[in-house]
Each structure stands twice: as structure tokens, then as C-alpha cells.
Scaffold this motif. Structure first.
Motif, PDB file in Angstrom:
ATOM      1  N   LYS A  19       0.959   7.062  -6.575  1.00  0.00           N
ATOM      2  CA  LYS A  19      -0.169   7.964  -6.807  1.00  0.00           C
ATOM      3  C   LYS A  19       0.206   9.399  -6.448  1.00  0.00           C
ATOM      4  O   LYS A  19      -0.108  10.341  -7.191  1.00  0.00           O
ATOM      5  N   HIS A  20       0.887   9.557  -5.334  1.00  0.00           N
ATOM      6  CA  HIS A  20       1.277  10.891  -4.886  1.00  0.00           C
ATOM      7  C   HIS A  20       2.212  11.563  -5.895  1.00  0.00           C
ATOM      8  O   HIS A  20       2.066  12.753  -6.208  1.00  0.00           O
ATOM      9  N   ALA A  21       3.183  10.794  -6.417  1.00  0.00           N
ATOM     10  CA  ALA A  21       4.113  11.351  -7.403  1.00  0.00           C
ATOM     11  C   ALA A  21       3.384  11.780  -8.668  1.00  0.00           C
ATOM     12  O   ALA A  21       3.661  12.840  -9.237  1.00  0.00           O
ATOM     13  N   ILE A  22       2.439  10.970  -9.117  1.00  0.00           N
ATOM     14  CA  ILE A  22       1.672  11.300 -10.322  1.00  0.00           C
ATOM     15  C   ILE A  22       0.820  12.543 -10.092  1.00  0.00           C
ATOM     16  O   ILE A  22       0.736  13.432 -10.942  1.00  0.00           O
ATOM     17  N   GLN A  23       0.197  12.632  -8.925  1.00  0.00           N
ATOM     18  CA  GLN A  23      -0.629  13.798  -8.618  1.00  0.00           C
ATOM     19  C   GLN A  23       0.218  15.059  -8.470  1.00  0.00           C
ATOM     20  O   GLN A  23      -0.227  16.156  -8.824  1.00  0.00           O
ATOM     21  N   ARG A  39       0.842  -1.201   0.000  1.00  0.00           N
ATOM     22  CA  ARG A  39       0.000   0.000   0.000  1.00  0.00           C
ATOM     23  C   ARG A  39       0.878   1.251   0.000  1.00  0.00           C
ATOM     24  O   ARG A  39       0.556   2.259  -0.632  1.00  0.00           O
ATOM     25  N   THR A  40       2.015   1.189   0.704  1.00  0.00           N
ATOM     26  CA  THR A  40       2.919   2.337   0.734  1.00  0.00           C
ATOM     27  C   THR A  40       3.403   2.674  -0.667  1.00  0.00           C
ATOM     28  O   THR A  40       3.419   3.842  -1.078  1.00  0.00           O
ATOM     29  N   ASN A  41       3.817   1.650  -1.423  1.00  0.00           N
ATOM     30  CA  ASN A  41       4.284   1.894  -2.784  1.00  0.00           C
ATOM     31  C   ASN A  41       3.164   2.440  -3.659  1.00  0.00           C
ATOM     32  O   ASN A  41       3.369   3.379  -4.453  1.00  0.00           O
ATOM     33  N   ALA A  42       1.963   1.882  -3.521  1.00  0.00           N
ATOM     34  CA  ALA A  42       0.826   2.366  -4.320  1.00  0.00           C
ATOM     35  C   ALA A  42       0.528   3.826  -4.006  1.00  0.00           C
ATOM     36  O   ALA A  42       0.300   4.639  -4.914  1.00  0.00           O
ATOM     37  N   ASN A  43       0.548   4.171  -2.732  1.00  0.00           N
ATOM     38  CA  ASN A  43       0.256   5.557  -2.352  1.00  0.00           C
ATOM     39  C   ASN A  43       1.337   6.518  -2.818  1.00  0.00           C
ATOM     40  O   ASN A  43       1.048   7.644  -3.248  1.00  0.00           O
ATOM     41  N   ASN A  44       2.604   6.093  -2.747  1.00  0.00           N
ATOM     42  CA  ASN A  44       3.689   6.968  -3.183  1.00  0.00           C
ATOM     43  C   ASN A  44       3.684   7.168  -4.693  1.00  0.00           C
ATOM     44  O   ASN A  44       3.975   8.266  -5.184  1.00  0.00           O
TER      45      ASN A  44
END
Length: 412
Positions: free
Chosen positions: A175-179, A168-173
Motif C-alpha cells: 500500500k505504501h509503495a502504491i501511495q 500485515r507488513t507486506n500488505a502495508n508495504n
């Protein structure tokens, strides 16, 4: 720059890897399930290790450059992307959910109940990871396996799913980078699943095929049989190990070793002339000469070790005997002679996989390291054929509160 309203049907695919960030812009082709690539952005990757974002600021810079290049060459404004999610934490499980029939006919409600129970089963299997994707595998009613169970009669209905788990940490990071780039993450697909959509035919998925996607720092495996996924896994090593071996054995820098690998790399001693010497130019300077047979022996040794490990993995998973074909893709698959080495170790038919469902002028589309990005575009195309506009690479109109939800929470 063309206006979005003139280019409504285009898809933006983003593969953020450890070695490069590749962004493809594509639109539906003239043939069914074909894509026409109209823009490409390909930049060196920063801030990503083993398929995971470890430096958001560096990753944002790489993503922004790749997306800007892709949008410029396509002549469109990109505001949403389909992204690939990988990392060495990716795991899988085959799960089943049931609905009790007691001899009556299967209804739509039974199918939904079996699917719900299959999802609950997948959630129980998470073991500390997050559920990234559920892939339907069909239904069983008695001894029948089918994709359309409504109307059949039996004692119970079973819905099979293949569950993919990850960090989940990798998925959130990611997503955060893309946003942070100012993009909407429309959807994401696991690396091996995306690569398979680009390089495998339906026949290969039916007859029994293992796809091995050799990236820079991770290698993904996915196995299909009878159209179903039997096994998925990711290991924390890849083509960078070839480079490191050359650097150690030859006593050279990683940069020189990478250049040697790309220009003179080979796995077959039969392709080396007696006494052959290789010498390359890097940034205007000429390296000292190296015996090519030492280079080849070094690469061949590591390749054979890798495929010995993959063979054991497939055997331990109980799927080796169900595989008729192995397809190699990813940047590591471009090493000359690697297919022959794989065939010798795995004792299977082997081919190199390049994107099969894309058209375009760039030579990059004929390379195996474009498979994941091309597969993302294929997934987006299939989503668009079912109707929703979310597959397209432009920003959707939404309310202010809806925009805040997308910005802070994401859409998946």
C-alpha cells in the motif's frame, strides 16, 4: 490525454510480482462480464522478493513506470488501482458461524448473525497473520446447502466462509509503495483468487478444479468444488528455480540460463532430436553450444519434483480426490511441455489457463502470466456492477480530511 470525465468507466489493475509489474487498464466490454483492455504497462520488477516488497524505493520506480505506460497507451489518467497481494505467507482456513433456530424459519437477522459469527471464527484462526479476505461459501440449514437460506426451517443456520490470511507488513508495504506513486489503493485481492477469476469457468469451479499459478518466486494453489473454495496455499518457489538449475548444470550466468529457458526450454525428451544443439544470442553475443537433451532433462527433473510436492500438498489437505481438472497459469506455465508433465504426476486432466474474460489487441492477453492482472480487472468489473464508483480507476472527490485519511490509513 483524455479527460477523466470522458472515461468514467475504466478499471486499473496492478500485479506487482517478483519478475515483472503488469498494469492493465480496461473498460466494460460489449458482452456481460467481459472486459476490453485499452492500455497495458509491463516493466521488469525491482524491490520485490518472494511476492513481498523488500525495497520500497525500487518497487515505487517499477510501479510508476508500469502505470505510466498503461495510462499513456489507454489515453487516460490513472489515479486508483486494484492490486494483487501475494507472498509466501498467504494461508487459508474454512470457518463456520452459527445462528440458533430451534425449528423456526430463517430470517435476515439470523443470516447476519451467522455471518458475524463466521467472521469472528475467522479472526480466531489468524495465528499471527492478518485476515486479508473473507469469501462467502454459502449456508447450511440441516442437510441443505444453499445460497438463499431465508424462509427455510431448521434447528440451526450455518454460514461458511473461506478466510485468507497474510502478512500485515507486506500488505502495508505494498500500500505504501502504491501511495508513493500518487495512487489510491482502491482494493486488493489475493493472487490465487484473482487468477481464478480470469481463467476458470463456473463449470470448472463446480466440477472440481485446482488452479496452480506458477510465478517467478512463488507458486499459488487454490481448489474449487461445487463453487466453493476447499483449499488455498502459497509456496516460496517458482519458475526462477528452473533458471537456477540450468545455470548450475550448464555452468552459465542466470541471464544466459533465463534466455535459454525462454527460447529453447522444453520438458519432453520426445521433442529433442538426436544430437540436437542449442545456441542463442544474448545482447549481441552468441553463447557456446549446449546439448539440448541436457537442458530438457534438467527442466523436466525440477518440474516433476515440483508437481510431486503439489500432489502431496493436495493429498495432505484431503482435496486431491475431489479434483477433476488442474489448470496451470502464471509465467511458469509457459514452459513448453509442462502440462504433460503435470498430467503424468498428478494423474488429472490438465490445461494451461489464459485470461478468458478479456478482449484486446495485445498478444500479452493470450499469455498465462497475465492471469492475475486480468482477474483483478474482472473483480473490479463485478464490484462496479453492484453500483459503487470505487471500482473505477479514477480518483474520487472527497473532503480534505477524507483525503488525509486515505493517504495515511488507506481504505481497506
Amino acid at each position: 490525454m483524455k479527460q477523466q470525465k470522458e472515461n468514467k468507466e475504466f478499471f486499473a489493475a496492478l500485479d506487482v510480482g517478483s519478475d515483472k509489474v503488469l498494469c492493465l487498464v480496461a473498460r466494460p466490454g460489449d458482452e456481460p462480464e467481459m472486459l476490453r483492455v485499452i492500455g497495458i504497462g509491463n516493466t521488469p520488477s525491482s524491490g520485490v522478493r518472494n511476492g513481498c516488497v523488500v525495497d520500497v524505493t525500487a518497487a515505487v520506480s517499477s510501479i510508476r513506470q508500469a502505470v505510466r505506460e498503461a495510462g499513456f497507451t489507454a489515453g487516460v489518467e490513472i489515479s486508483g488501482v486494484w492490486a494483487a497481494i501475494g507472498g509466501h505467507t498467504l494461508k487459508s482456513a474454512n470457518c463456520t458461524g452459527q445462528a440458533v433456530l430451534r425449528g423456526r424459519e430463517v430470517t435476515r437477522e439470523d443470516v447476519e448473525q451467522a455471518e458475524l459469527n463466521a467472521r469472528q471464527s475467522a479472526l480466531r484462526e489468524m495465528k499471527g497473520e492478518s485476515l486479508l479476505k473473507l469469501i462467502p461459501q454459502g449456508y447450511r440449514c440441516g442437510d441443505l446447502v444453499t445460497d438463499k437460506p431465508v424462509g427455510l426451517v431448521g434447528q440451526k443456520l450455518e454460514a461458511d466462509v473461506h478466510a485468507l490470511y497474510g502478512s500485515r507488513t507486506n500488505a502495508n508495504n505494498l500500500k505504501h509503495a502504491i501511495q508513493r506513486v500518487g495512487l489510491e489503493l482502491i482494493n486488493y485481492e489475493p493472487h490465487p483468487w484473482a487468477a481464478a477469476q480470469a481463467v476458470l469457468s463456473e463449470t470448472e469451479k463446480t466440477c472440481g478444479t485446482a488452479l496452480i499459478d506458477i510465478g517467478a518466486e512463488t507458486t499459488s494453489l487454490i481448489v474449487f468444488r461445487e463453487g466453493r473454495i476447499l483449499f488455498t496455499d502459497v509456496r516460496p518457489w517458482g519458475a526462477e528455480h528452473f533458471t537456477r538449475d540450468l545455470a548450475i548444470v550448464l555452468g552459465i550466468s542466470l541471464e544466459d540460463a533465463e534466455a535459454l529457458k525462454l527460447r529453447s526450454g522444453e520438458c519432453r525428451l520426445s521433442q529433442v532430436l538426436p544430437g540436437e544443439i542449442v545456441q542463442i544470442e544474448v545482447h549481441g553475443r552468441t553463447t557456446r553450444p549446449y546439448a539440448r537433451d541436457l537442458l530438457v532433462k534438467t527442466l523436466s527433473s525440477r518440474v516433476r519434483q515440483f508437481f510431486g510436492i503439489y500432489r502431496k500438498m493436495l493429498a495432505d489437505a484431503g482435496v486431491l480426490d475431489q479434483i477433476e481438472l488442474v489448470v496451470l497459469t502464471g509465467g511458469g506455465a509457459m514452459l513448453r511441455g509442462i502440462g504433460e508433465e503435470a498430467k503424468a504426476i498428478l494423474d488429472k486432466h490438465v490445461r494451461i489457463g489464459i485470461p478468458e474474460r478479456v478482449e484486446g489487441e495485445s498478444p500479452l492477453l493470450q499469455r498465462s502470466d497475465a492471469a492475475v492482472a486480468a482477474g483483478l480487472a474482472v473483480c473490479a468489473l463485478r464490484e462496479s456492477l453492484s453500483g459503487p464508483e470505487r471500482a473505477f480507476g479514477m480518483r474520487r472527490s472527497m473532503s480534505f480530511l477524507g483525503g488525509l485519511k486515505t493517504f495515511f490509513l488507506g481504505d481497506y
